[in-house]
Each structure stands twice: as structure tokens, then as C-alpha cells.
Design an enzyme around this catalytic site. Structure first.
Site, PDB file in Angstrom:
ATOM      1  N   THR A  13     -11.192   1.375  -1.927  1.00  0.00           N
ATOM      2  CA  THR A  13     -10.779   1.521  -3.324  1.00  0.00           C
ATOM      3  C   THR A  13      -9.268   1.424  -3.491  1.00  0.00           C
ATOM      4  O   THR A  13      -8.762   0.642  -4.298  1.00  0.00           O
ATOM      5  CB  THR A  13     -11.277   2.876  -3.869  1.00  0.00           C
ATOM      6  OG1 THR A  13     -12.703   2.925  -3.771  1.00  0.00           O
ATOM      7  CG2 THR A  13     -10.877   3.042  -5.325  1.00  0.00           C
ATOM      8  N   VAL A  14      -8.512   2.225  -2.727  1.00  0.00           N
ATOM      9  CA  VAL A  14      -7.056   2.229  -2.867  1.00  0.00           C
ATOM     10  C   VAL A  14      -6.447   0.975  -2.244  1.00  0.00           C
ATOM     11  O   VAL A  14      -5.505   0.389  -2.790  1.00  0.00           O
ATOM     12  CB  VAL A  14      -6.453   3.500  -2.237  1.00  0.00           C
ATOM     13  CG1 VAL A  14      -4.931   3.477  -2.318  1.00  0.00           C
ATOM     14  CG2 VAL A  14      -7.004   4.742  -2.926  1.00  0.00           C
ATOM     15  N   ALA A  33      12.784  -4.364  -5.854  1.00  0.00           N
ATOM     16  CA  ALA A  33      13.026  -4.097  -4.428  1.00  0.00           C
ATOM     17  C   ALA A  33      14.182  -4.911  -3.862  1.00  0.00           C
ATOM     18  O   ALA A  33      14.758  -4.551  -2.836  1.00  0.00           O
ATOM     19  CB  ALA A  33      11.760  -4.381  -3.627  1.00  0.00           C
ATOM     20  N   LYS A 105      -3.579  12.861   2.530  1.00  0.00           N
ATOM     21  CA  LYS A 105      -3.075  14.233   2.402  1.00  0.00           C
ATOM     22  C   LYS A 105      -3.639  15.155   3.466  1.00  0.00           C
ATOM     23  O   LYS A 105      -2.965  16.058   3.949  1.00  0.00           O
ATOM     24  CB  LYS A 105      -3.347  14.801   1.012  1.00  0.00           C
ATOM     25  CG  LYS A 105      -4.817  14.962   0.607  1.00  0.00           C
ATOM     26  CD  LYS A 105      -5.332  13.750  -0.080  1.00  0.00           C
ATOM     27  CE  LYS A 105      -6.752  13.905  -0.576  1.00  0.00           C
ATOM     28  NZ  LYS A 105      -7.225  12.682  -1.260  1.00  0.00           N
ATOM     29  N   GLU A 129       3.834   9.257  -1.185  1.00  0.00           N
ATOM     30  CA  GLU A 129       3.710   9.604  -2.601  1.00  0.00           C
ATOM     31  C   GLU A 129       2.255   9.622  -3.057  1.00  0.00           C
ATOM     32  O   GLU A 129       1.849  10.453  -3.879  1.00  0.00           O
ATOM     33  CB  GLU A 129       4.507   8.613  -3.451  1.00  0.00           C
ATOM     34  CG  GLU A 129       4.497   8.908  -4.935  1.00  0.00           C
ATOM     35  CD  GLU A 129       5.195  10.210  -5.291  1.00  0.00           C
ATOM     36  OE1 GLU A 129       4.498  11.151  -5.725  1.00  0.00           O
ATOM     37  OE2 GLU A 129       6.424  10.290  -5.120  1.00  0.00           O
ATOM     38  N   GLY A 187     -20.042   9.651 -10.938  1.00  0.00           N
ATOM     39  CA  GLY A 187     -19.096   9.159  -9.946  1.00  0.00           C
ATOM     40  C   GLY A 187     -17.803   9.947  -9.851  1.00  0.00           C
ATOM     41  O   GLY A 187     -16.885   9.570  -9.124  1.00  0.00           O
ATOM     42  N   ASP A 201      -9.288  20.077  -0.715  1.00  0.00           N
ATOM     43  CA  ASP A 201      -8.464  18.934  -1.090  1.00  0.00           C
ATOM     44  C   ASP A 201      -7.200  19.387  -1.814  1.00  0.00           C
ATOM     45  O   ASP A 201      -6.095  18.929  -1.512  1.00  0.00           O
ATOM     46  CB  ASP A 201      -9.274  17.986  -1.978  1.00  0.00           C
ATOM     47  CG  ASP A 201      -8.461  16.831  -2.514  1.00  0.00           C
ATOM     48  OD1 ASP A 201      -8.215  15.869  -1.762  1.00  0.00           O
ATOM     49  OD2 ASP A 201      -8.042  16.881  -3.688  1.00  0.00           O
ATOM     50  N   LYS A 205      -2.909  19.219  -0.691  1.00  0.00           N
ATOM     51  CA  LYS A 205      -1.816  18.750  -1.539  1.00  0.00           C
ATOM     52  C   LYS A 205      -0.798  19.860  -1.807  1.00  0.00           C
ATOM     53  O   LYS A 205       0.418  19.619  -1.775  1.00  0.00           O
ATOM     54  CB  LYS A 205      -2.394  18.208  -2.848  1.00  0.00           C
ATOM     55  CG  LYS A 205      -3.328  17.024  -2.650  1.00  0.00           C
ATOM     56  CD  LYS A 205      -4.131  16.716  -3.905  1.00  0.00           C
ATOM     57  CE  LYS A 205      -5.138  15.605  -3.677  1.00  0.00           C
ATOM     58  NZ  LYS A 205      -6.018  15.373  -4.843  1.00  0.00           N
ATOM     59  N   GLY A 302      -8.096   7.187  -8.265  1.00  0.00           N
ATOM     60  CA  GLY A 302      -8.476   5.882  -8.781  1.00  0.00           C
ATOM     61  C   GLY A 302      -7.745   4.774  -8.066  1.00  0.00           C
ATOM     62  O   GLY A 302      -6.696   4.983  -7.454  1.00  0.00           O
TER      63      GLY A 302
END
Length: 444
Positions: A13-14, A33, A105, A129, A187, A201, A205, A302
Site C-alpha cells: 500500500t505505502v 530537492a 514505527k 517521518e 477496512g 501501535d 509512535k 493510507g
């Protein structure tokens, strides 16, 4: 300048979001950049699916170590997750002189001290990040934007699954189990939601934010972690009547005795902005001595929101490529040689030493003297009461019920003292069910 060449480990997904954002915004990113950033190699066990995402221009392999061994790769992006192979690959990438970007994380909360030291020794950057609050740039805010401040406390809704569940419980008046099933159907929750609903989780973090905010080593093993599985719809309703909303918060706070690091459900005044963060959204409140209170809000997960953070890290590395590593922002904001000393001066406090206020829900027999006995036990423990709410019998057990709920809000007290008082109250024959205790945070 020659484009930065990136190797991607994992294109789920990421990973796919990162590839798509880089492709779509490559001109804008190059302008920011000062040079191009190109994903030139991808490792994923499902090579066919990976090829369907990246096309023919990118080399796809099944073995992540091929990416690390490629001398042309400047940056390795780790998006595999977990503690096992991901740790080995990150350390191998660092040893090979590669910069690393990760959204992991769990890995950093448990093994971050080792990983950041290895990177500092090798003179490479580990950027993360995307590991906290998805697309919200909270790591950059803590490490750079608020660097002039002595941070006093950080409190955040940093798990979208649990915030969605609590929002639905409040809106629809349903209990936890019912809403969890709906969250899984939609979901928002995994088939195995344990890490989310038990607070793990969020604790990963919060551990990272605590280390950055206070200049202490990463110490996940000292975090207090409590999830939302025991919350009842009645508690959501009663909190609302008292002017509060219940949120799962990750909290880290500087005190005279040390650092608080805790995750648990909290009553937050409904007038606070963070109390009105609904659905799967995230928000983090940071209080600094100079700036006061600041709020950071957005999507915490997401594909593309998280990819936004991954690409931002890649841009930072591109800007610093070739610069002296000593001039980059330290991984945990403070210079590494100060962290060990700070850790000795600022211990993470056990939960029994934390001072906060409380919401108590006590199911009792509806008979004379019960309230007096309970308030007497609290008074003997030095616990001051702020408010008491009693629900009529017909609201609890139907007409003719001999049970009632006592709702008590307290002023600040030490957790250890509260634990002793609750043990004594629970032992009363007139107390008919396990006591519900939720901590209260004013966040002002």
C-alpha cells in the site's frame, strides 16, 4: 546533478503510493530537492504484482539484499514492517553506507537506539517521518520546527482504527464489539486488530515522539499501554453528559520526577479541538514553553498520505547528499552524545507515579450509605472528588432495578494511591461489577 537512486523494499500500500507520488509530482519534487529522485529498483516477494505497479523501467527482484548490494542505490526505503527481517535489512543497508527511509514505527520503537547509533557511526541518515501519524509532519515539527522550545507535553490521537471505533460508539450508541466488526468490514481494522485496539501501535509512535521531545533514548519497554477493548457504550454516553469525549491518547509529559510515557483511553473536554477529531483521522497536540500549544491534524494512514511523508524524507536526503553528516538533523533531534546522560537524568516513570485525574463508573446496590462509604474510602486515600453523577435505576437495569451506576470525577491524584483505593472499593459487598476507571486529561 545526478538523480538520487532509490531502492524500495516492499511495494504494498505505502510502497505503491510512494512510487505513484514520485512519478506524478517528479517535476515539483526536483525543484524542491534540487535534483531528481528516482526509484530504480524494487524488491518484493510478489514480483509480478510489483511489475504491474512500476512497469518496465524499474528493476524488480525478489531478494531485498540485491537492492542493498547494488552500488548505484543511494537510499533504501524499508516498507516491509515488523521487527524481524526488516531490522536485519536496515542494519545491512546502513553498513553498506546507504541512507535509510522507513515507515516502521514498531522497529524503531523497539530497536531505534541501536539503529540510530549504527547510522551515526556510519555517517548516514535514518529518516522516519512516515512512522508516526502518516501524512502529518509531526516528526519534522518536533525535530526542527519547535527546536527552540523546551517541550512540556505531547498528546496525540495517533491510531486511526481506534479513533474510528470510538467515534462510531459515540455517534451510534453501540458497544465496542459491534463497532469493531463494522470497522473490519469497512477496512478500517485489520482481520487481527490486536496492535491497534490494545494500544500497542499508538505506544510505538508515542515512544518515538517522547524520545524526540525530551532527548531520551527510545524506551518502548517502559511505556504504559492500555487499549480500548474494555470501554462500554455507557462510558461514552456518561462522558458526553459530563462535557467530555473519550479518545485513545498517546501521552508523554515532562515532570519534576521524570518522563511520563503512556497510552490509554482518556476523557478530554469536548471543547478541545482534539476532542472533535473524528473517524480515522489523527491529531497531535504539542505544548512548548515558548510557542504554547500547537495542533497538527490530518490523515494518519493510507497509501498516499503516508507516501507524502516518505517522499519528504527522500527530499531531505537529496538536499543533504554530500554534506557533512554532522550537519544533518540528528535522528532524535538531540546530539547523540547527550542522549545517554539525559536518559539517566530523566527516567521514564512507572505508571504508579503518574499524577492525573480520573473518571470512575461503579455499579452498586441501590441502597442507603453506599455513596458515603465509597467517598469515605477516596477521602482516606487523599483523593478529592470533583463531581458525582448517579444514574437512576431504570436507566441501568429496567424498572424496579436494585442497581445504580455511580459516576465520579476526581481531582489530580497519584495513580498508586488510586489503585489502592479502588482495590478497597471493589471489595465492598455493595459493588456489583468490576469498576471502570478512565483517566482524564484537560490538555490546557
Amino acid at each position: 546533478m545526478k538523480p538520487i537512486q532509490v531502492g524500495l523494499l516492499g511495494i504494498g500500500t505505502v510502497g505503491s503510493g510512494t512510487f505513484n507520488v514520485l512519478e506524478r509530482n517528479q517535476d515539483e519534487i526536483r525543484r524542491r530537492a534540487g535534483r531528481g529522485i528516482e526509484i530504480t529498483m524494487v524488491a518484493d516477494l510478489d514480483t509480478e504484482r510489483a511489475k504491474s505497479v512500476v512497469g518496465d523501467k524499474v528493476k524488480v527482484v525478489a531478494d531485498a539484499r540485491e537492492v542493498i548490494a547494488n552500488p548505484d542505490i543511494d537510499v533504501v526505503v524499508e516498507l516491509i514492517g515488523g521487527y524481524g527481517i526488516a531490522k536485519a535489512l536496515v542494519l545491512e543497508a546502513i553498513a553498506a553506507g546507504k541512507h535509510v527511509v522507513t515507515a516502521n514505527k514498531a522497529l524503531l520503537a523497539v530497536h531505534g537506539t541501536e539503529i540510530f547509533k549504527a547510522a551515526a557511526d556510519k555517517g548516514v541518515i535514518v529518516a522516519y517521518e512516515a512512522a508516526v501519524a502518516g501524512g502529518i509532519p509531526i516528526i519534522k515539527a518536533l525535530r526542527e520546527g519547535l527546536t527552540a522550545n523546551s517541550i512540556q507535553w505531547v498528546a496525540g490521537i495517533i491510531n486511526g482504527t481506534t479513533n474510528f471505533i470510538l467515534s462510531e460508539m459515540r455517534d451510534k450508541g453501540l458497544d465496542f464489539d459491534v463497532v469493531l466488526k463494522e470497522a473490519q468490514r469497512l477496512g478500517y481494522a485489520e482481520a487481527d486488530p490486536t496492535f491497534d485496539i490494545e494500544g500497542v501501535d499508538a505506544a510505538h509512535k508515542a515512544t518515538l515522539m517522547s524520545a524526540i521531545a525530551f532527548g531520551i533514548p527510545v524506551q518502548f519497554d517502559k511505556a504504559y499501554v492500555e487499549g480500548i477493548t474494555k470501554l462500554a457504550g455507557a462510558d461514552i454516553k456518561y462522558a458526553e453528559q459530563l462535557g467530555y469525549r473519550i479518545k485513545l491518547l498517546g501521552i508523554t509529559k515532562r515532570t519534576d520526577k521524570g518522563i511520563e510515557l503512556r497510552v490509554h483511553p482518556s476523557l478530554v473536554p469536548a471543547k478541545r479541538l482534539i476532542a472533535n477529531v473524528e473517524g480515522a483521522m489523527n491529531a497531535v497536540v504539542v505544548n512548548g514553553d515558548a510557542v504554547g500549544t500547537t495542533l497538527y491534524y490530518g490523515k494518519g494512514a493510507g497509501s498516499e498520505p503516508t507516501a507524502s511523508a516518505v517522499v519528504a524524507d527522500l527530499v531531505d536526503i537529496a538536499r543533504l547528499q554530500g554534506a557533512d553528516a554532522a550537519h544533518s538533523v540528528p535522528a532524535l533531534a538531540f546530539q547523540s552524545h547527550t542522549l545517554a546522560a539525559a536518559g539517566k537524568e530523566l527516567p521514564v516513570l512507572p505508571m504508579s507515579e503518574v499524577v492525573t485525574s480520573y473518571y470512575l463508573r461503579i455499579r452498586v446496590s441501590d441502597e442507603a450509605g453506599v455513596l458515603a462509604k465509597i467517598t469515605g474510602i477516596l477521602a482516606n486515600a487523599g483523593i478529592s472528588i470533583d463531581a458525582v453523577l448517579q444514574r437512576e435505576a431504570d436507566e441501568v437495569g429496567g424498572e424496579g432495578s436494585t442497581q445504580t451506576d455511580l459516576i465520579i470525577l476526581t481531582h489530580d491524584t497519584r495513580e498508586g494511591d488510586m489503585n489502592k483505593a479502588l482495590d478497597e472499593i471493589q471489595g465492598l459487598h455493595t459493588v456489583l461489577a468490576p469498576i471502570t476507571r478512565i483517566r482524564k486529561e484537560e490538555l490546557n
